[in-house]
Design a protein around this motif. Sequence first.
Motif, short mmCIF file in Angstrom:
data_model
loop_
_atom_site.label_atom_id
_atom_site.label_comp_id
_atom_site.label_asym_id
_atom_site.label_seq_id
_atom_site.Cartn_x
_atom_site.Cartn_y
_atom_site.Cartn_z
N PRO A 114 0.82 -1.22 0.00
CA PRO A 114 0.00 0.00 0.00
C PRO A 114 0.85 1.27 0.00
N ALA A 115 0.26 2.35 -0.49
CA ALA A 115 0.88 3.66 -0.38
C ALA A 115 0.70 4.17 1.05
N PRO A 135 -5.03 3.96 -0.18
CA PRO A 135 -3.66 3.43 -0.12
C PRO A 135 -3.52 2.05 -0.74
N GLY A 136 -4.54 1.20 -0.60
CA GLY A 136 -4.45 -0.16 -1.12
C GLY A 136 -4.30 -0.20 -2.64
N ASN A 137 -5.06 0.63 -3.33
CA ASN A 137 -4.98 0.71 -4.79
C ASN A 137 -4.02 1.80 -5.25
N LEU A 145 4.93 9.31 -1.02
CA LEU A 145 3.86 8.47 -0.49
C LEU A 145 3.64 7.19 -1.29
N GLY A 146 4.10 7.16 -2.53
CA GLY A 146 4.05 5.92 -3.31
C GLY A 146 2.75 5.66 -4.05
#
Length: 242
Positions: A17-18, A120-122, A157-158
């Motif tokens: 996750p991000a 965050p997951g996607n 944050l990714g």
Amino acid sequence: MASRAPNPLGAIVSTDPARRPSRNTRLAGRYVTLVGLSAAHADPLYPHISGPDNAHLWDYMFDGPYDDIAAFRSTLKARETSRDPVFYAILSNKKLAEAGHDGKEDDAVVGIASYLRIDPGNRSIEVGHLMYSPQLQRTPAATEAMYLMLRHAFEDLGYRRYEWKCNSLNEPSRRAALRLGFTYEGLFRKHFIAKGRSRDTTWYSIVDDEWPGVKQALEAWLDPANFDGENKQLKKLEECKR
């Protein structure tokens, strides 16, 4: 019997996750600094975004306009604890410098921005709730604020997808999205009822594969060498994309 051809599938990607954005983050640039929004930002910002002359600033927002400072303070107070959206105040570095060590940082606020629809997951996130005072509109500082948020989302944050959505009637917002490097994705018809009016929503995005090119263009445009002695651009952002 002939074997069935496999169905096409998407590329395999990491499921890590991000990170969630934090209001404690400080994003500093040449023209602006973004800090977590607080009720203390209400009083210095309110005169620049209130009154009949500024009522149009709220036409495409879900809230406002505010007829009194108390209501605006209350709204910003509530946003201090919001986890989605996460709100930031946009501070003018010029005003910060003019205030000096004895001045209040809060007095330099010229706008508001946020991250929202945080997934965050996607690894998908949106920028929105943009309230730019006339002091910020159509300036290098306005572009830099969006650059700082983009860079933070992708590089710190990714996230792999960064969204921009706006009322389809909001032509300045649609132009801004394309100018900044977003790709048009489509129209969501009758998406919302906002302030008693029907709203179609236009969708845009930048994905992580596109970010290096978008970043290069934004940094080239924001480079001090791209502005003359009167702070006028020598090249348009569109020219920096070539």
